[in-house]
Design a protein around this motif. Structure first.
Motif, PDB file in Angstrom:
ATOM      1  N   ARG A  62      33.295  -3.490  16.308  1.00  0.00           N
ATOM      2  CA  ARG A  62      33.925  -3.426  14.965  1.00  0.00           C
ATOM      3  C   ARG A  62      33.828  -4.170  14.486  1.00  0.00           C
ATOM      4  O   ARG A  62      33.828  -3.982  12.722  1.00  0.00           O
ATOM      5  CB  ARG A  62      35.283  -3.072  15.405  1.00  0.00           C
ATOM      6  N   SER A  82      38.807 -14.414  13.061  1.00  0.00           N
ATOM      7  CA  SER A  82      38.089 -13.092  12.798  1.00  0.00           C
ATOM      8  C   SER A  82      39.399 -12.599  11.168  1.00  0.00           C
ATOM      9  O   SER A  82      39.336 -11.724   9.893  1.00  0.00           O
ATOM     10  CB  SER A  82      38.329 -11.196  13.177  1.00  0.00           C
ATOM     11  N   LYS A 133      35.243  -6.137  20.093  1.00  0.00           N
ATOM     12  CA  LYS A 133      35.520  -6.014  18.831  1.00  0.00           C
ATOM     13  C   LYS A 133      34.727  -7.181  18.096  1.00  0.00           C
ATOM     14  O   LYS A 133      34.803  -6.721  16.709  1.00  0.00           O
ATOM     15  CB  LYS A 133      36.808  -7.525  19.144  1.00  0.00           C
ATOM     16  N   TYR A 193      33.511 -13.620  20.133  1.00  0.00           N
ATOM     17  CA  TYR A 193      33.437 -12.383  20.817  1.00  0.00           C
ATOM     18  C   TYR A 193      32.483 -11.577  22.226  1.00  0.00           C
ATOM     19  O   TYR A 193      32.820 -11.203  23.234  1.00  0.00           O
ATOM     20  CB  TYR A 193      33.888 -11.023  19.807  1.00  0.00           C
ATOM     21  N   ASP A 238      39.706 -14.605  17.735  1.00  0.00           N
ATOM     22  CA  ASP A 238      40.690 -13.109  16.527  1.00  0.00           C
ATOM     23  C   ASP A 238      41.160 -14.937  16.069  1.00  0.00           C
ATOM     24  O   ASP A 238      40.907 -14.243  14.237  1.00  0.00           O
ATOM     25  CB  ASP A 238      42.161 -13.638  17.814  1.00  0.00           C
ATOM     26  N   GLN A 269      34.265  -8.904  24.803  1.00  0.00           N
ATOM     27  CA  GLN A 269      34.979  -8.429  24.289  1.00  0.00           C
ATOM     28  C   GLN A 269      33.897  -7.124  23.219  1.00  0.00           C
ATOM     29  O   GLN A 269      34.041  -7.445  21.855  1.00  0.00           O
ATOM     30  CB  GLN A 269      36.201  -8.834  23.449  1.00  0.00           C
TER      31      GLN A 269
END
Length: 824
Positions: A641, A618, A638, A630, A615, A635
């Motif tokens: 994406r 990012s 994420k 990630y 996070d 995850q």
């Protein structure tokens, strides 16, 4: 004019100048007037024509020069920087005036000093720069291109050998490495669930055995002694419990008393003949021998009371109390047969009896002290009464205070708790003693910069652990000891921490009793570990593991925040493998090994850490590293994406070795394998967008490789572009259901598709144009039909570019229309 007329004119002038005054007239002859005129002329020309001219000039302007001179003489610049006159406490105006002038003078003085220091630094900087240039010129002249000019100068080549896989040099010195090993062993005990050792005792033993520094060992011994109290609970505030618990006062007194007994033994061993030591080895005989050595000279007994056979009573009682043995003091008093009330009170105190009769007896003795003994010539007798009665805190006892230990022990001996204070007289409390040491005396009184261990011991013995550690942490040499002292006390629940981890290193809460402070352990450890977290990452993580119980203001774990900051600043493959390990071959979502694998707790594990780091990366637009994190965290949503966002930027570029497009190709392979097992964890529209972009990437690979037919099949199968004008609406509807990343790539897709159609049209037209006039008419009709189909495809592409609810770049529209026109 004749003489008669001249005489008449002279008489007329005389009558006009004659005044009606009683002053006698002055009669001078012509020779006298001439002589006075010459004297006046010589005086003016010798003493100052300039002054006379100045008087004339200023007088013409209306300036009174004598009065101006008097005013200037009253001014004095020297007085502006002289010490200000003292003012009384009630003179408010004078006090404010002095404060204002002091502030002005301090600003002037500070400005002058800073200017001088800046000029001095600039001067030396210029000097060093000039010296460096001169040395460089000299070295270049000695060993330059004309080596034959200096045959005696030989350049020797030094062979160096480097390891195949060089490791960074450790920034930990020997002492820091020893501390780090103990921290790692302590954390391992906690992880394994075994009984943990006392870190204070462990570090004290390490300092005694491995550090060649007696002062550091002494500081650890003080801390061990002060920490040897009843274990405290994490639910109780260490500051408040320390201020209310008398055990810390008793521990400090006991430590000083034991150290003084060691000192007396050394004095006796150096004077064994005079001491005549014998009997049972106890405090009673020890004090007797010490007093015999100290008072062997007759002049040393002057002013002392109750001296029998050269043996003074009150030094024996005082040194017995100084050694912490009330029984020996009672025994000496009983043998002397004097002061029965004091003997009775000391006997009761020795037995721990605090009945009402004791308070009454104390009151009588205090009255006796105030009336008679307050001016006693025997300092030892007066000190004994003060210690037993815990009174008269302002008496400094100068005759007995030979060291800081003596002063501190005396102050600790006369302390009274808040519940035992006698409000009729002035007494010293624990907080009062702490304020006396920290605020009133402070660092300057103890010369703390040169006597760092001494000031630390004074603060620690008065229960001010936080202030002592913060003072120790200011210097680089003592910072490792300060950090590990704070860690050890925190593990024993004896270190006061602030309510927020963003507080300064030393702070105070509003509810804290003055002058107690709180130490920000999180800031101290981070400041210490930041210096070597790049070279000794494993040791740095061991220190961060100690912060697992601290929470940041947003509720996140302090340990995770520290490790996250480390990975954000240095997120290469080596660091990720060191922290998280490698991928398990059986399960692509499981990582084995890594330093952080053993740090799992109920609040955090390495997967939640990976998500937190992802996070943060990012947010900082480091999307490639965020995708790796990630993926480690599992995850996939994420990660997909971010992959889609990056693909939309580079998918249309031609393949190049080492480019982001090529790196994303490797990531896509990993994600395809992961999606085969955990496809349900990702939202449907994200999967659709990712799948289409993967196909678009394959389309551009084929397009750049010259495989036009295979590339066209990919676009047709995914319904991205129409083949006829009737399919335009359907393709536009499909685009609306996809993510915005597909829309960003659409201009490049349309251009590539148009290039493929135009290339095929040119090939077909060229082959048809070069045919024989005797060719088959059917074949010509088929080619013409194919050309019309290609024109229709081109027309569909331009129609789609105009129908998409997205503003196409003008260059894209121009290129599409231009190629379509070329097909007609």
């Amino acid at each position: 004019m004749d003489l008669v007329e001249l005489l008449q004119q002279a008489q007329r002038l005389t009558n006009e100048t004659k005044m009606d005054t009683e002053m006698p007239g002055v009669e001078r002859t012509m020779s006298q007037v001439l002589q006075a005129t010459q004297e006046l002329h010589s005086r003016v020309t010798q003493t100052g024509t300039n002054d006379l001219q100045a008087h004339i000039l200023l007088g013409s302007k209306g300036v009174d020069l004598p009065q101006l001179t008097q005013k200037l003489e009253t001014l004095s610049a020297r007085q502006s920087f002289e010490p200000l006159d003292p003012v009384t406490d009630t003179d408010v105006q004078g006090y404010l005036k002095n404060e204002r002038e002091n502030a002005i003078l301090s600003v002037i003085d500070e400005t002058n000093r800073s200017i001088f220091e800046a000029v001095e630094r600039q001067k030396w900087r210029c000097i060093y720069a000039e010296w460096g240039e001169e040395k460089e010129l000299l070295l270049n002249a000695l060993v330059g291109p004309h080596q034959e000019d200096f045959p005696d100068v030989q350049r020797q080549m030094v062979r160096t050998a480097m390891a195949d896989e060089p490791t960074p040099f450790s920034r930990l010195n020997v002492i820091q490495q020893l501390y780090a090993k103990e921290i790692s062993a302590y954390n391992l005990m906690h992880i394994q669930g075994t009984q943990r050792t006392n870190l204070v005792s462990t570090f004290a033993q390490l300092a005694q055995q491995s550090f060649d520094d007696s002062l550091v060992a002494e500081m650890w011994n003080v801390l061990v002694f002060m920490a040897d109290v009843t274990p405290l609970s994490r639910n109780i505030d260490p500051i408040k419990s320390r201020q209310s618990a008398p055990q810390f006062i008793q521990q400090a007194r006991t430590y000083l008393e034991r150290r003084y007994k060691t000192y007396m033994n050394k004095v006796i061993e150096q004077n064994l003949v005079v001491a005549r030591r014998g009997g049972i080895p106890n405090v009673y005989n020890l004090v007797g021998s010490y007093v015999g050595v100290t008072f062997q000279q007759p002049q040393s007994l002057c002013g002392l009371h109750d001296v029998t056979n050269g043996r003074p009573l009150w030094p024996l009682v005082y040194y017995s109390l100084r050694s912490g043995d009330m029984g020996a003091a009672v025994r000496y008093l009983k043998e002397a047969g004097t002061c029965p009330d004091l003997l009775k009170l000391m006997t009761l105190l020795k037995m721990g009896d605090r009945d009402p009769s004791t308070a009454k007896l104390e009151g009588q003795l205090k009255l006796e002290y105030n009336n008679k003994l307050h001016v006693c010539t025997d300092p030892y007798k007066k000190a004994v009464y003060v210690i037993v009665l815990a009174c008269d805190p302002h008496d400094t006892h100068v005759e007995l205070m030979r060291s800081i230990d003596d002063f501190l022990w005396m102050q600790l001996s006369i302390l009274r708790g808040q519940d035992k204070r006698d409000y009729n007289i002035e007494q010293l409390t624990y907080s009062g003693l702490q304020s006396l040491i920290l605020d009133k005396y402070g660092e300057n009184y103890f010369n703390a910069r040169e006597k760092t261990p001494l000031y630390f011991q004074v603060l620690a013995l008065t229960g001010q652990f936080e202030a002592a550690i913060e003072f120790l942490a200011r210097t680089e040499a003592n910072r490792p000891h300060a950090v590990h002292m704070a860690i050890a006390l925190n593990e024993l629940c004896m270190l006061g921490a602030p309510s927020s981890v963003k507080q300064p290193l030393l702070s105070a809460e509003p509810d804290d009793p003055p002058p107690m402070k709180r130490l920000n352990l999180v800031r101290l450890i981070v400041m210490y570990a930041k210096c070597f977290e790049q070279t000794d990452t494993e040791h740095a993580l061991q220190y961060y593991y100690l912060l697992r119980h601290f929470k940041a203001e947003d509720g996140t774990n302090a340990m995770l925040n520290c490790v996250s900051d480390l990975l954000v600043e240095n997120c290469d493959d080596k660091m990720l493998e060191l922290v998280f390990g490698v991928v398990d071959e059986a399960n692509p979502f499981r990582f084995t090994g890594g330093i952080f694998d053993e740090f799992h707790t109920m609040d955090c594990d390495k997967y939640s850490l990976a998500g937190m780091v992802g996070d943060e990366l990012s947010k900082r637009s480091n999307y490639e590293s965020a995708i790796k994190l990630y993926f480690i965290a599992g995850q996939l949503d994420k990660a997909l994406r971010l992959v889609c966002s990056l693909l939309s930027q580079v998918v249309h570029q031609p393949p190049r070795p080492g480019s982001m497009r090529e790196r994303l190709g490797e990531v896509i392979k990993q994600l395809d394998a992961a999606l085969a097992e955990r496809k349900t964890d990702v939202e449907a529209h994200v999967i659709v967008t990712y799948t289409v972009l993967s196909q678009v990437m394959e389309f551009f690979n084929l397009h750049h490789a010259g495989e036009s037919r295979l590339a066209s099949d990919i676009l047709t199968n995914n319904r991205l572009i129409p083949t006829t004008s009737f399919e335009v609406d359907e393709c536009v509807s499909n685009l609306k259901r996809m993510g915005p990343e597909i829309i960003k790539v659409l201009p490049d897709i349309l251009l590539a598709a148009m290039d493929i159609v135009y290339e095929e049209y040119v090939n077909q037209r060229g082959s048809s144009g070069s045919g024989s006039v005797y060719g088959d008419e059917t074949k010509s009709e088929n080619k013409e039909s194919l050309l019309r189909h290609l024109r229709g495809r081109a027309k569909a592409l331009t129609n789609m570019a105009a129908s998409v609810p997205y503003r196409m770049p003008s260059t894209t529209n121009q290129r599409l229309v231009q190629l379509e026109i070329l097909m007609h």
